[in-house]
Structure formats: structure tokens, C-alpha cells
Design a protein around this motif. Structure first.
Motif, PDB file in Angstrom:
ATOM      1  N   ASP A   3       0.708  -1.046  -0.056  1.00 59.06           N
ATOM      2  CA  ASP A   3       0.030  -0.045  -0.046  1.00 59.06           C
ATOM      3  C   ASP A   3       0.931   1.128  -0.050  1.00 59.06           C
ATOM      4  OD1 ASP A   3      -2.245  -1.463  -0.007  1.00 59.06           O
ATOM      5  OD2 ASP A   3      -2.450  -1.608   2.296  1.00 59.06           O
ATOM      6  N   ILE A   4       1.820   1.465   0.923  1.00 57.19           N
ATOM      7  CA  ILE A   4       2.766   2.834   1.078  1.00 57.19           C
ATOM      8  C   ILE A   4       4.168   1.942   1.238  1.00 57.19           C
ATOM      9  CG2 ILE A   4       3.243   4.591   2.234  1.00 57.19           C
ATOM     10  CD1 ILE A   4       0.440   5.193   2.947  1.00 57.19           C
ATOM     11  N   TYR A   5       5.009   2.576   0.548  1.00 54.37           N
ATOM     12  CA  TYR A   5       6.511   2.359   0.759  1.00 54.37           C
ATOM     13  C   TYR A   5       7.124   3.884   1.033  1.00 54.37           C
ATOM     14  CZ  TYR A   5      11.211   0.815  -0.799  1.00 54.37           C
ATOM     15  OH  TYR A   5      12.655   0.738  -0.461  1.00 54.37           O
ATOM     16  N   ALA A   6       7.858   3.683   2.135  1.00 57.36           N
ATOM     17  CA  ALA A   6       8.085   5.000   2.732  1.00 57.36           C
ATOM     18  C   ALA A   6       9.512   5.078   3.231  1.00 57.36           C
ATOM     19  CB  ALA A   6       7.112   5.546   3.817  1.00 57.36           C
ATOM     20  N   THR A   7      10.157   6.174   3.897  1.00 56.87           N
ATOM     21  CA  THR A   7      11.424   6.196   4.204  1.00 56.87           C
ATOM     22  C   THR A   7      11.413   7.069   5.703  1.00 56.87           C
ATOM     23  OG1 THR A   7      12.355   6.365   1.982  1.00 56.87           O
ATOM     24  CG2 THR A   7      13.735   7.104   4.122  1.00 56.87           C
ATOM     25  N   GLU A   8      12.105   6.465   6.739  1.00 57.18           N
ATOM     26  CA  GLU A   8      11.993   7.133   7.962  1.00 57.18           C
ATOM     27  C   GLU A   8      13.069   8.479   7.779  1.00 57.18           C
ATOM     28  OE1 GLU A   8      13.364   6.870  12.521  1.00 57.18           O
ATOM     29  OE2 GLU A   8      14.068   5.469  11.089  1.00 57.18           O
ATOM     30  N   THR A   9      12.222   9.812   7.851  1.00 56.98           N
ATOM     31  CA  THR A   9      13.058  10.973   7.833  1.00 56.98           C
ATOM     32  C   THR A   9      14.451  10.866   8.509  1.00 56.98           C
ATOM     33  OG1 THR A   9      10.990  12.360   7.259  1.00 56.98           O
ATOM     34  CG2 THR A   9      12.752  13.461   7.741  1.00 56.98           C
ATOM     35  N   GLY A  10      15.505  11.401   7.849  1.00 61.31           N
ATOM     36  CA  GLY A  10      16.980  11.537   8.137  1.00 61.31           C
ATOM     37  C   GLY A  10      17.659  10.341   8.501  1.00 61.31           C
ATOM     38  N   THR A  11      16.993   9.035   8.063  1.00 57.01           N
ATOM     39  CA  THR A  11      17.751   7.631   8.185  1.00 57.01           C
ATOM     40  C   THR A  11      17.516   7.047   6.485  1.00 57.01           C
ATOM     41  OG1 THR A  11      16.103   6.185   8.734  1.00 57.01           O
ATOM     42  CG2 THR A  11      17.141   7.718  10.721  1.00 57.01           C
ATOM     43  N   ASP A  12      18.292   5.785   6.478  1.00 61.68           N
ATOM     44  CA  ASP A  12      17.999   5.182   5.191  1.00 61.68           C
ATOM     45  C   ASP A  12      16.982   4.028   5.596  1.00 61.68           C
ATOM     46  OD1 ASP A  12      19.979   6.658   3.876  1.00 61.68           O
ATOM     47  OD2 ASP A  12      21.587   5.287   4.545  1.00 61.68           O
ATOM     48  N   ARG A  13      16.453   4.093   6.676  1.00 61.35           N
ATOM     49  CA  ARG A  13      15.424   2.887   7.031  1.00 61.35           C
ATOM     50  C   ARG A  13      14.256   3.099   6.295  1.00 61.35           C
ATOM     51  NH1 ARG A  13      14.941   1.335  13.253  1.00 61.35           N
ATOM     52  NH2 ARG A  13      13.882   3.444  13.386  1.00 61.35           N
ATOM     53  N   LYS A  14      13.949   2.068   5.669  1.00 63.10           N
ATOM     54  CA  LYS A  14      12.845   1.736   4.673  1.00 63.10           C
ATOM     55  C   LYS A  14      11.418   1.154   5.301  1.00 63.10           C
ATOM     56  CE  LYS A  14      14.665   3.548   0.972  1.00 63.10           C
ATOM     57  NZ  LYS A  14      14.103   4.764   0.614  1.00 63.10           N
ATOM     58  N   ILE A  15      10.437   1.623   5.036  1.00 64.37           N
ATOM     59  CA  ILE A  15       9.083   1.616   5.813  1.00 64.37           C
ATOM     60  C   ILE A  15       8.168   1.045   4.826  1.00 64.37           C
ATOM     61  CG2 ILE A  15       7.304   2.397   7.188  1.00 64.37           C
ATOM     62  CD1 ILE A  15       9.367   4.674   8.080  1.00 64.37           C
ATOM     63  N   ILE A  16       7.307  -0.064   5.185  1.00 62.38           N
ATOM     64  CA  ILE A  16       6.360  -0.315   4.368  1.00 62.38           C
ATOM     65  C   ILE A  16       4.963  -0.549   5.451  1.00 62.38           C
ATOM     66  CG2 ILE A  16       7.363  -2.020   2.917  1.00 62.38           C
ATOM     67  CD1 ILE A  16       6.199  -4.375   4.575  1.00 62.38           C
ATOM     68  N   ILE A  17       3.892   0.258   4.783  1.00 61.46           N
ATOM     69  CA  ILE A  17       2.621   0.313   5.389  1.00 61.46           C
ATOM     70  C   ILE A  17       1.560  -0.516   4.832  1.00 61.46           C
ATOM     71  CG2 ILE A  17       1.002   1.804   6.380  1.00 61.46           C
ATOM     72  CD1 ILE A  17       2.981   4.123   6.125  1.00 61.46           C
ATOM     73  N   GLU A  18       0.844  -1.327   5.226  1.00 57.64           N
ATOM     74  CA  GLU A  18      -0.225  -2.423   4.901  1.00 57.64           C
ATOM     75  C   GLU A  18      -1.630  -1.987   5.516  1.00 57.64           C
ATOM     76  OE1 GLU A  18      -1.928  -5.113   2.304  1.00 57.64           O
ATOM     77  OE2 GLU A  18      -0.199  -3.958   2.049  1.00 57.64           O
ATOM     78  N   ASN A  19      -2.405  -1.631   4.828  1.00 52.25           N
ATOM     79  CA  ASN A  19      -3.954  -1.273   5.498  1.00 52.25           C
ATOM     80  C   ASN A  19      -4.965  -2.302   5.135  1.00 52.25           C
ATOM     81  OD1 ASN A  19      -2.448   1.430   5.732  1.00 52.25           O
ATOM     82  ND2 ASN A  19      -2.944   1.779   3.440  1.00 52.25           N
ATOM     83  N   GLN A  20      -5.526  -2.178   6.340  1.00 53.31           N
ATOM     84  CA  GLN A  20      -6.680  -3.327   6.171  1.00 53.31           C
ATOM     85  C   GLN A  20      -8.122  -2.695   6.832  1.00 53.31           C
ATOM     86  OE1 GLN A  20      -5.626  -7.219   7.746  1.00 53.31           O
ATOM     87  NE2 GLN A  20      -7.404  -8.166   7.131  1.00 53.31           N
ATOM     88  N   LEU A  21      -9.002  -2.465   6.102  1.00 55.07           N
ATOM     89  CA  LEU A  21     -10.200  -1.850   6.814  1.00 55.07           C
ATOM     90  C   LEU A  21     -11.206  -2.992   7.402  1.00 55.07           C
ATOM     91  CD1 LEU A  21     -10.996   1.026   4.276  1.00 55.07           C
ATOM     92  CD2 LEU A  21      -9.550   0.789   6.414  1.00 55.07           C
ATOM     93  N   GLU A  22     -10.574  -3.951   7.619  1.00 50.47           N
ATOM     94  CA  GLU A  22     -11.298  -5.224   8.185  1.00 50.47           C
ATOM     95  C   GLU A  22     -10.324  -5.691   9.387  1.00 50.47           C
ATOM     96  OE1 GLU A  22     -14.211  -5.832   7.311  1.00 50.47           O
ATOM     97  OE2 GLU A  22     -14.186  -4.724   5.438  1.00 50.47           O
ATOM     98  N   ASP A  23     -10.896  -6.910  10.053  1.00 51.75           N
ATOM     99  CA  ASP A  23     -10.243  -7.590  10.915  1.00 51.75           C
ATOM    100  C   ASP A  23      -8.820  -8.030  10.548  1.00 51.75           C
ATOM    101  OD1 ASP A  23     -12.284  -6.790  12.638  1.00 51.75           O
ATOM    102  OD2 ASP A  23     -12.856  -8.866  12.925  1.00 51.75           O
ATOM    103  N   THR A  24      -7.868  -8.155  11.039  1.00 52.64           N
ATOM    104  CA  THR A  24      -6.549  -8.917  10.757  1.00 52.64           C
ATOM    105  C   THR A  24      -6.983 -10.379  10.128  1.00 52.64           C
ATOM    106  OG1 THR A  24      -6.002  -9.660  12.880  1.00 52.64           O
ATOM    107  CG2 THR A  24      -5.088  -7.531  12.153  1.00 52.64           C
TER     108      THR A  24
END
Length: 308
Positions: A60-81
Motif C-alpha cells: 500500500d505505502i512504501y516510505a522512508t524514515e526521515t533522516g535515516t536510510d530505514r525503509k518502511i512499508i505500510i499495509e492497510n486493512q479496513l477489516e479485522d486482521t
């Protein structure tokens, strides 16, 4: 007598976001909404890409932590896990070499809370898994308010800070300064409206998001020189530096100060900064230092964002 409204929770998230990919993900990727998530977990997040390809799938979203090289993924689910999304989460993390994994859901089932807790306890110390529930609230006919609630998070971050600070007076001093800065700065409306709270650390820097994956504001404690620095840091984009430089006179006029422009030809990063003397060991002087730092950071964000 004052009449108080009754807070009610809106259980059906799809009344606000009918479609996960078409509605919720674009909403979350907007700067002011991502700031809510960033503030909740104590990280500064800058979006690189939405619906980012991972083989035959999209995270869903591929991102970066500001100020570092750490990569972030965000997965969204509008239901129960469910097991399907948990599997996708691990697949995406592997495919993107992510350091931070964030799972935003309607409701976290107990078996998946346990799974995220297990992953945090049994993966590399540099990997972090967050599980959050998104809630909607309303009072009467008021605007609907959004709240993120952390269900699971790494349990060793605080311990690591304690371990580091106990072994070094310098690290302890840095950490104490940033804690005091946060406590002071976020009581002031202008600063709090411009930036999200950043978790205090033992680093000599603190990064502040400006809504871009290639730029951020960095605050630095340079204790050997007794200086505090506020800088506009460009991670790796020489063309963007040149664009800013062509507007140097306007930027400095807007800020009301002269800046130190450093393109750093031998390095990827470029820095545009201003320096102020700081008595780090005199706590009575800290509020004065904090006021200067906050003022420069807000002016810097407003002046530079015009040319992003």
C-alpha cells in the motif's frame, strides 16, 4: 450548566473510506494524515510511493524514515486482521528490504497480535513491527475524528535507550537535551503545527519531516564546538540543491538571516544551515536555545517548501 456531548465510535470504517486502495491509502499518504500516524508511533515518515510493486503484488505505502536510510512499508486493512494479510506483510517486507513494518487495521485479532509480538521478539534488533487499529469518533453532528491506537510495537526501544545512556555520559547528555527540547517545543503552537514530535534519542541530531523523502530539517548538537545547528538537508539530489540556490536571496530574505550553503561535491548529501552558540551544560540557557532552534526551523520550512 455546561452541556457535554457524547462521544460515539463509528464502527464501519467504510462509511468514510469505501475502498481500501482507492480511498484509505491515498488519504493516509497525504502529509497531514500521515503525520497522525507518525506522531502516534514516534517516527517521521515520508512517502516514497503508493501501491508500490513487489513482484506480482503491491504494498500500500512504501516510505522512508526521515533522516535515516530505514525503509518502511505500510499495509492497510479496513477489516479485522487475517492470515492472508499477515503473509503479505512478511512478503512485502522481504521484497522491499524494509526495516520498519506498519500494519494498520480495523481490529487486531488476538492471534495476530501474538504473531506481531513474536516477530518483534525474534527478528533482528534493527527490524520493527507495528500493529495499529484505526478508530473513528464523532460528537453529535461534528466532523469525524481519526485516531490511531498502537496495539503492538517493539518492546526493546526504551530498553536500548537506557542501555546506551547508562554506558556513556555524552549519550546521556544528548538524550536529556532532546527530551527537554521535545517537552518545551511541543507546548508552543507554531512549532507543534509545523512538525510532529520526534522520539528523543542518544544521537547528536534530531530530524524533522518537511513532507518530502529527499529533504528534511536536521537539528544538531555539536558539543565539541558548543554550537546548535539547524540545517535543511538534501539526501541525494544535486539538481534540487541548485534549484534552491537559484532562490538563495529570496529564501534568506524570507528567513531574515544569512545561510551557509554547502553542496558537498564529494558526498551525496547537501546542507544549507545556520549555526548558533549553545551552552549545553547550562540548563538555565536551554529555553533560550530552544526558542532560537524552533524559530529557525519554522522559518526554514516555510521558506524552502515554496520551491520543492
Amino acid at each position: 450548566m455546561m452541556i457535554l456531548g457524547q462521544l460515539k465510535e463509528i464502527k464501519d470504517l467504510r462509511k468514510v473510506w469505501p475502498h481500501e486502495a482507492l480511498d484509505f491509502t491515498p488519504w493516509l499518504a497525504e502529509e497531514e494524515n500521515l503525520a497522525l500516524l507518525s506522531d502516534t508511533i514516534g517516527l517521521e515518515i515520508a512517502v516514497d510511493e503508493t501501491e508500490s510493486s513487489v513482484g506480482d503484488f503491491n504494498v500500500d505505502i512504501y516510505a522512508t524514515e526521515t533522516g535515516t536510510d530505514r525503509k518502511i512499508i505500510i499495509e492497510n486493512q479496513l477489516e479485522d486482521t487475517n492470515h492472508d494479510h499477515l503473509g503479505k506483510l512478511i512478503t512485502y517486507a522481504s521484497g522491499k528490504s524494509a526495516d520498519i513494518v506498519i500494519w494498520v487495521v480495523k481490529r487486531a485479532r488476538s492471534e495476530h497480535r501474538a504473531a506481531i509480538e513474536w516477530l518483534n521478539n525474534h527478528t533482528d534488533e534493527n527490524i520493527a513491527f507495528f500493529l495499529l487499529e484505526v478508530k473513528l469518533y464523532q460528537i453529535g453532528d461534528s466532523d469525524i475524528a481519526v485516531k490511531f491506537e498502537v496495539i503492538e510495537k517493539p518492546n526493546d526501544w526504551t530498553k536500548e535507550i537506557k542501555r546506551q545512556t547508562s554506558s556513556s555520559p555524552t549519550l546521556q547528555a544528548r538524550y536529556d537535551y532532546w527530551v527537554a527540547f521535545n517537552d518545551y517545543a511541543f507546548k508552543h503552537t507554531a512549532f507543534a503545527k509545523s512538525f510532529n514530535r520526534r522520539k528523543a534519542s542518544t544521537d547528536h541530531w534530531m530530524t524533522l519531516s518537511v513532507g518530502s523523502s529527499v529533504c528534511h530539517i536536521r537539528l544538531l548538537q555539536v558539543r565539541k564546538d558548543n554550537n546548535i545547528i539547524v540545517e535543511w538537508n538534501i539526501t541525494d539530489d544535486k539538481d534540487l540543491y541548485q534549484r534552491f540556490y537559484t532562490h538563495k536571496a529570496d529564501i534568506e530574505s524570507d528567513m531574515g538571516m544569512t545561510l551557509d550553503w554547502r553542496e558537498l561535491p564529494d558526498k551525496k548529501a547537501s546542507r544549507i544551515l545556520v549555526t548558533q552558540n549553545a551552552e549545553f551544560n547550562n540548563k538555565d540557557k536551554w529555553p533560550e536555545q530552544f526558542d532560537w532552534t524552533m524559530d529557525v526551523a519554522v522559518k526554514m520550512k516555510n521558506a524552502f517548501k515554496k520551491y520543492l
